[in-house]
Design a protein around this motif. Sequence first.
Motif, PDB file in Angstrom:
ATOM      1  N   UNK A 229       0.861  -1.177   0.000  1.00 20.56           N
ATOM      2  CA  UNK A 229       0.000   0.000   0.000  1.00 20.56           C
ATOM      3  C   UNK A 229       0.897   1.226   0.000  1.00 20.56           C
ATOM      4  N   UNK A 230       0.725   2.128  -0.968  1.00 18.83           N
ATOM      5  CA  UNK A 230       1.585   3.312  -0.999  1.00 18.83           C
ATOM      6  C   UNK A 230       1.346   4.209   0.210  1.00 18.83           C
ATOM      7  N   UNK A 231       2.445   4.689   0.760  1.00 19.25           N
ATOM      8  CA  UNK A 231       2.395   5.576   1.922  1.00 19.25           C
ATOM      9  C   UNK A 231       3.254   6.795   1.626  1.00 19.25           C
ATOM     10  N   UNK A 232       2.718   7.945   1.886  1.00 16.21           N
ATOM     11  CA  UNK A 232       3.458   9.189   1.698  1.00 16.21           C
ATOM     12  C   UNK A 232       3.545   9.903   3.047  1.00 16.21           C
ATOM     13  N   UNK A 233       4.763  10.161   3.471  1.00 14.96           N
ATOM     14  CA  UNK A 233       5.008  10.907   4.700  1.00 14.96           C
ATOM     15  C   UNK A 233       5.383  12.323   4.284  1.00 14.96           C
ATOM     16  N   UNK A 234       4.632  13.290   4.756  1.00  9.87           N
ATOM     17  CA  UNK A 234       4.892  14.692   4.419  1.00  9.87           C
ATOM     18  C   UNK A 234       5.221  15.403   5.727  1.00  9.87           C
TER      19      UNK A 234
ATOM     20  N   UNK B 184       7.003  17.857  16.408  1.00  5.81           N
ATOM     21  CA  UNK B 184       7.570  16.556  16.050  1.00  5.81           C
ATOM     22  C   UNK B 184       8.758  16.836  15.129  1.00  5.81           C
ATOM     23  N   UNK B 185       9.954  16.871  15.682  1.00  5.95           N
ATOM     24  CA  UNK B 185      11.139  17.256  14.913  1.00  5.95           C
ATOM     25  C   UNK B 185      11.381  16.363  13.690  1.00  5.95           C
ATOM     26  N   UNK B 186      12.108  16.884  12.709  1.00  5.38           N
ATOM     27  CA  UNK B 186      12.390  16.138  11.489  1.00  5.38           C
ATOM     28  C   UNK B 186      13.007  14.755  11.719  1.00  5.38           C
ATOM     29  N   UNK B 187      13.708  14.561  12.820  1.00  3.86           N
ATOM     30  CA  UNK B 187      14.283  13.246  13.107  1.00  3.86           C
ATOM     31  C   UNK B 187      13.191  12.185  13.213  1.00  3.86           C
ATOM     32  N   UNK B 188      12.009  12.582  13.661  1.00  2.00           N
ATOM     33  CA  UNK B 188      10.895  11.646  13.761  1.00  2.00           C
ATOM     34  C   UNK B 188      10.455  11.178  12.374  1.00  2.00           C
ATOM     35  N   UNK B 189      10.499  12.076  11.405  1.00  7.60           N
ATOM     36  CA  UNK B 189      10.139  11.699  10.036  1.00  7.60           C
ATOM     37  C   UNK B 189      11.100  10.652   9.501  1.00  7.60           C
TER      38      UNK B 189
ATOM     39  N   UNK C 140       9.629  16.392   2.073  1.00 10.47           N
ATOM     40  CA  UNK C 140       9.873  17.524   2.964  1.00 10.47           C
ATOM     41  C   UNK C 140       9.234  18.778   2.395  1.00 10.47           C
ATOM     42  N   UNK C 141       8.669  19.587   3.271  1.00 10.45           N
ATOM     43  CA  UNK C 141       8.216  20.916   2.882  1.00 10.45           C
ATOM     44  C   UNK C 141       9.089  21.894   3.655  1.00 10.45           C
ATOM     45  N   UNK C 142       9.902  22.609   2.905  1.00  5.71           N
ATOM     46  CA  UNK C 142      10.846  23.568   3.491  1.00  5.71           C
ATOM     47  C   UNK C 142      10.089  24.749   4.091  1.00  5.71           C
ATOM     48  N   UNK C 143      10.663  25.354   5.092  1.00  7.25           N
ATOM     49  CA  UNK C 143      10.125  26.558   5.740  1.00  7.25           C
ATOM     50  C   UNK C 143       8.690  26.368   6.218  1.00  7.25           C
ATOM     51  N   UNK C 144       8.354  25.142   6.627  1.00  4.49           N
ATOM     52  CA  UNK C 144       7.031  24.861   7.183  1.00  4.49           C
ATOM     53  C   UNK C 144       7.217  24.132   8.505  1.00  4.49           C
ATOM     54  N   UNK C 145       6.274  24.368   9.400  1.00  2.00           N
ATOM     55  CA  UNK C 145       6.338  23.729  10.701  1.00  2.00           C
ATOM     56  C   UNK C 145       5.376  22.567  10.803  1.00  2.00           C
ATOM     57  N   UNK C 146       4.758  22.414  11.972  1.00  2.00           N
ATOM     58  CA  UNK C 146       3.891  21.283  12.256  1.00  2.00           C
ATOM     59  C   UNK C 146       2.559  21.383  11.515  1.00  2.00           C
ATOM     60  N   UNK C 147       2.077  22.604  11.302  1.00  2.00           N
ATOM     61  CA  UNK C 147       0.777  22.787  10.653  1.00  2.00           C
ATOM     62  C   UNK C 147       0.977  23.083   9.169  1.00  2.00           C
ATOM     63  N   UNK C 148       1.284  22.049   8.422  1.00  2.00           N
ATOM     64  CA  UNK C 148       1.570  22.210   6.994  1.00  2.00           C
ATOM     65  C   UNK C 148       0.418  22.861   6.241  1.00  2.00           C
TER      66      UNK C 148
END
Length: 62
Positions: free
Chosen positions: A3-8, A16-21, A35-43
């Motif tokens: 099943x395809x999964x996309x983590x954004x 939730x710091x990037x290390x969690x991703x 990754x979305x640059x210059x974005x925080x938790x509320x994409x």
Amino acid sequence: MSIPVRIVWGREDRILPPEYAEWLHERVPHAELHWIEAAGHLLQEDAPGQLLACLTSGFASA
């Protein structure tokens, strides 16, 4: 069957710091990490256009 999964993830996420991703990506088979640059938790608030583009684009291995 896979099943395809996309983590954004926002690069500037302080809840939730990037290390969690990276951790999640290593543990979910066949997942794509975007990754979305210059974005925080509320994409959806920080970068709604980039999030929409990411979610509506095709999967590499679908």
